[in-house]
Design a protein around this motif. Structure first.
Motif, PDB file in Angstrom:
ATOM      1  N   THR A  67       0.816  -1.211   0.000  1.00  0.00           N
ATOM      2  CA  THR A  67       0.000   0.000   0.000  1.00  0.00           C
ATOM      3  C   THR A  67       0.853   1.265   0.000  1.00  0.00           C
ATOM      4  O   THR A  67       0.433   2.297  -0.521  1.00  0.00           O
ATOM      5  N   ILE A  68       2.043   1.177   0.594  1.00  0.00           N
ATOM      6  CA  ILE A  68       2.859   2.400   0.659  1.00  0.00           C
ATOM      7  C   ILE A  68       4.048   2.368  -0.311  1.00  0.00           C
ATOM      8  O   ILE A  68       4.989   3.147  -0.160  1.00  0.00           O
ATOM      9  N   GLU A 101       7.294   2.074   8.720  1.00  0.00           N
ATOM     10  CA  GLU A 101       5.894   1.617   8.646  1.00  0.00           C
ATOM     11  C   GLU A 101       5.705   0.565   9.725  1.00  0.00           C
ATOM     12  O   GLU A 101       6.593  -0.266   9.967  1.00  0.00           O
ATOM     13  N   LYS A 117      -5.957   2.880  13.569  1.00  0.00           N
ATOM     14  CA  LYS A 117      -6.525   4.006  12.830  1.00  0.00           C
ATOM     15  C   LYS A 117      -7.980   4.079  13.265  1.00  0.00           C
ATOM     16  O   LYS A 117      -8.783   3.221  12.888  1.00  0.00           O
ATOM     17  N   MET A 154       1.177   8.853   7.260  1.00  0.00           N
ATOM     18  CA  MET A 154      -0.018   8.150   6.747  1.00  0.00           C
ATOM     19  C   MET A 154      -0.575   7.185   7.772  1.00  0.00           C
ATOM     20  O   MET A 154       0.181   6.512   8.464  1.00  0.00           O
ATOM     21  N   GLU A 155      -1.886   7.108   7.847  1.00  0.00           N
ATOM     22  CA  GLU A 155      -2.515   6.005   8.587  1.00  0.00           C
ATOM     23  C   GLU A 155      -3.471   5.343   7.606  1.00  0.00           C
ATOM     24  O   GLU A 155      -4.125   6.031   6.819  1.00  0.00           O
ATOM     25  N   TYR A 156      -3.544   4.045   7.619  1.00  0.00           N
ATOM     26  CA  TYR A 156      -4.374   3.358   6.630  1.00  0.00           C
ATOM     27  C   TYR A 156      -4.758   1.970   7.117  1.00  0.00           C
ATOM     28  O   TYR A 156      -4.139   1.423   8.027  1.00  0.00           O
ATOM     29  N   GLU A 157      -5.785   1.443   6.480  1.00  0.00           N
ATOM     30  CA  GLU A 157      -6.220   0.086   6.804  1.00  0.00           C
ATOM     31  C   GLU A 157      -6.140  -0.742   5.531  1.00  0.00           C
ATOM     32  O   GLU A 157      -6.475  -0.253   4.445  1.00  0.00           O
ATOM     33  N   ILE A 158      -5.704  -1.967   5.673  1.00  0.00           N
ATOM     34  CA  ILE A 158      -5.621  -2.833   4.488  1.00  0.00           C
ATOM     35  C   ILE A 158      -6.706  -3.910   4.542  1.00  0.00           C
ATOM     36  O   ILE A 158      -7.228  -4.224   5.614  1.00  0.00           O
ATOM     37  N   ALA A 215      -4.601  -2.286  10.636  1.00  0.00           N
ATOM     38  CA  ALA A 215      -4.325  -0.866  10.391  1.00  0.00           C
ATOM     39  C   ALA A 215      -2.823  -0.637  10.507  1.00  0.00           C
ATOM     40  O   ALA A 215      -2.136  -1.367  11.230  1.00  0.00           O
TER      41      ALA A 215
END
Ligand SMILES: C[S@@+](CC[C@H](N)C(=O)[O-])C[C@H]1O[C@@H](n2cnc3c(N)ncnc32)[C@H](O)[C@@H]1O
Length: 375
Positions: free
Chosen positions: A42-43, A219, A224, A291-295, A365
């Motif tokens: 994702t990153i 990372e 999140k 960045m904060e994100y959920e996969i 997350a």
């Protein structure tokens, strides 16, 4: 894949500045880390951005290091993605370092790096090496790295900030929905503080290794909003372990002392040490991205599609066994039946999950920052 680590486990105690001996080896982590890869994937744009802006003038090798590489599959995959763009930017040779704890199983990594007599990265300008050491220590000579990365690893604390965590097996505590334990406010604060100090220490040692203008990508799994990478998973392991406390196979004292020394950070807990003077690393780096994100978790998605409960339970439990087993082993008294007990605990987790998967929903997350070395 069946678990194939050797039964004698020569390294059951962590080295300095580490709280685990590593992941389950023998190919088990590699085989059960597709979710971690999704978090990295994702990153990838952040890595592309870092490569595009690296300072590449000068002579000698360009240094690229990945900290917490485990058995290497994801570490190699991310460099495979990143290095072609770096090769296109410079004629200089590139030196990759894949680093993890001295107690890590590096066998698969070594087997992969030059399997066919040439670099796995497909260029005779790329040379690779592995370094055993804690990522909280300086591991490379001053100003020899241009890019340093770490993925899904800095959640593992450098030290255990408390001796006992009697109410649950993870400092972040149980999920709100399951609520099968407790962590005192005082203990929560101790872990949150340790997690910040760890980031500061990591920044300070990487700052020594990186050239001015060099990039640092951090990372790690975390939280999140309501999505926390611990919920479900540690609830399940906690329940399974407690089943063996009830039967007397694990003493109450051993349970009280046992916890996974892993902390789920919010984004702010990752960024604070970059700028907050109290942690001693402020000013070393400037913050390019946060960045904060959920996969989407691969084994959860598959289960939603095919409804195969047997596969879901074994994928889910193998996923967390790969990164919790070593700490669990070290927490249990050494005895001829310890390996059998460990197997029974994870089998119990599978049974519990199979009996009611809705009790243990899992989300992943992550938080990430891209930094530039000042100076
Ligand atoms: C979950 S794995 C991540 C592996 C890989 N980066 C990935 O994303 O798939 C975490 C890794 O961090 C390593 N680790 C934990 N504490 C560490 C420390 N203090 N220094 C270096 N590595 C550490 C573990 O040994 C393990 O290999």
């Amino acid at each position: 894949m069946a678990r194939t680590t050797t039964p004698d486990h020569p390294f059951s105690q962590p080295v300095a500045h580490a709280t685990t001996t590593g992941m389950s080896g023998g190919g088990f982590y590699n085989a059960n880390s597709a979710a971690q890869w999704t978090a990295i994937e994702t990153i990838l744009p952040l890595i592309e951005e870092a490569i595009a802006t690296l300072p590449v003038d000068g002579t000698g090798p360009i240094g690229v290091a990945d900290y917490g590489c485990s058995e290497g599959r994801n570490s190699i995959a991310v460099m495979k993605h990143a290095l072609p763009a770096l090769l296109a930017r410079t004629e200089r040779p590139i030196q990759t370092f894949h680093s993890d704890l001295p107690t890590n199983d590096f066998s698969e990594l070594f087997r992969s790096l030059r399997q066919d007599g040439g670099s796995v990265f497909g260029s005779d300008r790329i040379y690779s090496a592995a370094i055993g050491g804690s990522m909280y220590d300086q591991l490379c000579p001053p100003q020899t790295l241009h890019l340093a990365t770490t993925f899904n690893a800095i959640g593992f604390l450098s030290r255990r900030p408390v001796d006992k965590l009697p109410g649950y097996i993870l400092p972040n505590g149980p999920s709100v929905a399951r609520a099968n334990g407790y962590v005192s406010e005082e203990n929560r604060r101790a872990f949150a503080e340790q997690a910040k100090q760890d980031i500061a220490r990591y920044l300070a040692v990487r700052a020594k290794e990186l050239v001015p203008g060099g990039k640092l990508l951090v990372e790690v799994f975390g939280s999140k909003g309501p999505a926390r990478t611990c919920d479900g998973l540690y609830d399940l392991l906690n329940d399974a372990v407690l089943d063996f406390v009830e039967t007397g196979d694990i003493s109450r004292d051993a349970y009280d002392c046992y916890y996974q020394p892993v902390y789920m950070r919010e984004l702010k807990e990752l960024t604070d040490p970059v700028t907050d003077e109290t942690y001693g690393a402020a000013g070393l780096f400037s913050l390019d991205r946060a960045m904060e994100y959920e996969i989407a978790v691969p084994f959860v998605d598959r289960f939603k599609k095919d409804g195969d409960l047997d596969r879901y339970t074994s994928d889910y439990v193998n996923f967390f066994r790969a990164f919790t087993e070593a700490v669990l082993r070290a927490a249990l008294p050494e005895s001829p039946s310890r390996e059998d007990l460990i197997n029974r605990i994870f089998a119990r987790a599978e049974d519990r999950l199979k009996a009611d998967p809705s009790l243990y929903p899992f989300r992943y997350a992550a938080v990430a920052i891209l930094l530039t070395r000042n100076g």
